[in-house]
Design an enzyme around this catalytic site. Structure first.
Site, PDB file in Angstrom:
ATOM      1  N   HIS A  63       0.851  -1.180   0.000  1.00  0.00           N
ATOM      2  CA  HIS A  63       0.000   0.000   0.000  1.00  0.00           C
ATOM      3  C   HIS A  63       0.895   1.242   0.000  1.00  0.00           C
ATOM      4  O   HIS A  63       1.992   1.235   0.582  1.00  0.00           O
ATOM      5  CB  HIS A  63      -0.936   0.010   1.206  1.00  0.00           C
ATOM      6  CG  HIS A  63      -2.125  -0.892   1.034  1.00  0.00           C
ATOM      7  ND1 HIS A  63      -2.837  -1.410   2.091  1.00  0.00           N
ATOM      8  CD2 HIS A  63      -2.732  -1.356  -0.091  1.00  0.00           C
ATOM      9  CE1 HIS A  63      -3.842  -2.139   1.637  1.00  0.00           C
ATOM     10  NE2 HIS A  63      -3.796  -2.135   0.321  1.00  0.00           N
ATOM     11  N   ASP A  65       1.111   4.030   1.524  1.00  0.00           N
ATOM     12  CA  ASP A  65       1.632   4.669   2.739  1.00  0.00           C
ATOM     13  C   ASP A  65       2.797   3.899   3.348  1.00  0.00           C
ATOM     14  O   ASP A  65       3.396   4.345   4.329  1.00  0.00           O
ATOM     15  CB  ASP A  65       0.514   4.880   3.772  1.00  0.00           C
ATOM     16  CG  ASP A  65      -0.212   3.603   4.179  1.00  0.00           C
ATOM     17  OD1 ASP A  65      -0.244   2.665   3.369  1.00  0.00           O
ATOM     18  OD2 ASP A  65      -0.748   3.547   5.299  1.00  0.00           O
ATOM     19  N   HIS A  66       3.165   2.764   2.737  1.00  0.00           N
ATOM     20  CA  HIS A  66       4.285   1.975   3.238  1.00  0.00           C
ATOM     21  C   HIS A  66       5.456   1.883   2.262  1.00  0.00           C
ATOM     22  O   HIS A  66       6.510   1.378   2.625  1.00  0.00           O
ATOM     23  CB  HIS A  66       3.818   0.563   3.600  1.00  0.00           C
ATOM     24  CG  HIS A  66       2.865   0.535   4.749  1.00  0.00           C
ATOM     25  ND1 HIS A  66       3.243   0.222   6.032  1.00  0.00           N
ATOM     26  CD2 HIS A  66       1.539   0.829   4.808  1.00  0.00           C
ATOM     27  CE1 HIS A  66       2.191   0.297   6.836  1.00  0.00           C
ATOM     28  NE2 HIS A  66       1.144   0.669   6.121  1.00  0.00           N
ATOM     29  N   HIS A 138      -4.189  -8.871   6.624  1.00  0.00           N
ATOM     30  CA  HIS A 138      -4.660  -7.596   6.086  1.00  0.00           C
ATOM     31  C   HIS A 138      -5.451  -7.895   4.811  1.00  0.00           C
ATOM     32  O   HIS A 138      -5.646  -9.060   4.449  1.00  0.00           O
ATOM     33  CB  HIS A 138      -3.459  -6.685   5.821  1.00  0.00           C
ATOM     34  CG  HIS A 138      -3.809  -5.249   5.577  1.00  0.00           C
ATOM     35  ND1 HIS A 138      -4.805  -4.588   6.276  1.00  0.00           N
ATOM     36  CD2 HIS A 138      -3.307  -4.335   4.701  1.00  0.00           C
ATOM     37  CE1 HIS A 138      -4.881  -3.344   5.849  1.00  0.00           C
ATOM     38  NE2 HIS A 138      -3.982  -3.170   4.891  1.00  0.00           N
ATOM     39  N   ASP A 206      -0.911  -2.976  10.018  1.00  0.00           N
ATOM     40  CA  ASP A 206      -1.933  -3.380   9.050  1.00  0.00           C
ATOM     41  C   ASP A 206      -2.319  -4.845   9.190  1.00  0.00           C
ATOM     42  O   ASP A 206      -2.080  -5.667   8.308  1.00  0.00           O
ATOM     43  CB  ASP A 206      -1.465  -3.086   7.620  1.00  0.00           C
ATOM     44  CG  ASP A 206      -1.321  -1.603   7.357  1.00  0.00           C
ATOM     45  OD1 ASP A 206      -0.521  -0.972   8.068  1.00  0.00           O
ATOM     46  OD2 ASP A 206      -2.000  -1.083   6.466  1.00  0.00           O
ATOM     47  N   HIS A 265       0.892   3.823  13.584  1.00  0.00           N
ATOM     48  CA  HIS A 265      -0.019   3.683  12.436  1.00  0.00           C
ATOM     49  C   HIS A 265      -1.435   4.131  12.795  1.00  0.00           C
ATOM     50  O   HIS A 265      -2.423   3.430  12.600  1.00  0.00           O
ATOM     51  CB  HIS A 265      -0.022   2.228  11.939  1.00  0.00           C
ATOM     52  CG  HIS A 265      -0.517   2.088  10.532  1.00  0.00           C
ATOM     53  ND1 HIS A 265      -1.823   1.778  10.228  1.00  0.00           N
ATOM     54  CD2 HIS A 265       0.114   2.217   9.338  1.00  0.00           C
ATOM     55  CE1 HIS A 265      -1.980   1.715   8.919  1.00  0.00           C
ATOM     56  NE2 HIS A 265      -0.802   1.985   8.357  1.00  0.00           N
TER      57      HIS A 265
END
Length: 304
Positions: A63, A65-66, A138, A206, A265
């Site tokens: 994803h 944001d990672h 996840h 996550d 997170h």
């Protein structure tokens, strides 16, 4: 000694004063990064650390944001005159994802080496670390990471003499080498006792609470764990989006019997995470709502 800095604590999107979640570890001259969202390299500079020594980057999942901060980070590493290879570790498809991102970061002066994870668990020995990757739960394939810094057994000169080990081999055997000398093989166990407790850190974002997380965080010195939601009444949303609440993370820490837990997170809607830590501490007393740049240096435990 293992230096750790939680570079950012935000999930989904960065906020003023809160970068996306990433962890940096330093051991000797090696630096290891877990996740690399937008703003990671800025957070490293704000900490006062250098991007140049980063030789290993682990990704939990793909994803944005990672991983969206990777091209800029690699360009900065190249501009800092790094030429040594960098190892990237992540779920299957890593090389394809990185190749796509490198369209905007061509011509790096160092080689990228890829380790793509397969199966429920995988152990990797690299730069003095033992890294265990383990699958979590996840909405896409996602892994947590446990970083172990092993510690050899105590050196016993009397044992070395008893085993007739030449003095000039003691140092090499202490370092874990097996040495052949004058037709005889000498092993570390001929001069040292059993391995001692090292340093253990587990990082996981996550995911829902899963047995693999509890198992792999067991007895960790530090668990860095996602806490997307701190407010009451968020369990159903956490289940739907496959994240965790503060209290669920605290239950993981309690069941894994870790020494300390840092939450990270956070949802962008959770502007003051520290306001919600009280209920989590009722479950696991040594829980902290981490802020950006929270750091610690972990050493080997003192022996009795």
């Amino acid at each position: 000694m293992l230096d750790l800095c939680l570079l950012g604590t935000s999930g989904m999107m960065p906020l003023p004063g809160r970068w996306l979640t990433a962890l940096m570890a330093r051991l000797g001259g090696s630096s290891l990064l877990v996740d690399c969202g937008e703003g990671t390299q800025i957070a490293i500079r704000e900490k006062g650390w250098s991007v140049n020594p980063i030789d290993t980057i682990c990704f939990t999942h793909y994803h944005g944001d990672h991983i969206s901060g990777l091209p800029g980070l690699l360009l900065s590493m190249g501009n800092s005159e790094r030429t040594a290879p960098v190892t990237l570790i992540g779920p299957k498809g890593l090389e394809k994802v990185v190749d796509s991102l490198l369209v905007i970061a061509p011509g790096l002066p160092f080689k990228l080496e890829f380790i793509e994870l397969a199966g429920a668990e995988q152990d990797i020995e690299i730069n003095g670390y033992n890294i265990r990757a383990f699958k979590v739960n996840h909405n896409i394939t996602c892994y947590g990471y446990t970083i172990n810094v092993p510690r050899g057994g105590r050196f016993y000169p009397e044992l070395a003499k008893e085993n007739e080990v030449p003095l000039k081999l003691w140092s090499r055997l202490q370092k874990g080498e097996t040495v052949e000398h004058e037709g005889k093989v000498f092993t570390p166990g001929m001069v040292t006792g059993p391995a001692r407790k090292g340093i253990k850190v587990t990082y996981c974002t996550d995911t829902r609470p899963v047995p693999s997380l509890i198992k792999n965080a067991k007895d960790a010195d530090l668990l860095i764990c996602e806490g997307m939601y701190g407010e009451e009444g968020k369990v159903s949303k956490a289940v739907e989006n496959k994240h965790m609440t503060f209290c669920e993370a605290a239950q993981v820490a309690r069941d894994a019997e870790v020494k300390e837990m840092w939450l990270t997170h956070y949802s962008p809607s959770l502007l003051r995470p520290g306001d919600y830590i009280k209920d989590a501490r009722k479950i696991f007393a040594n829980a902290y709502a981490a802020k950006d740049c929270r750091s610690v240096t972990l050493g080997f435990p003192e022996e009795e």
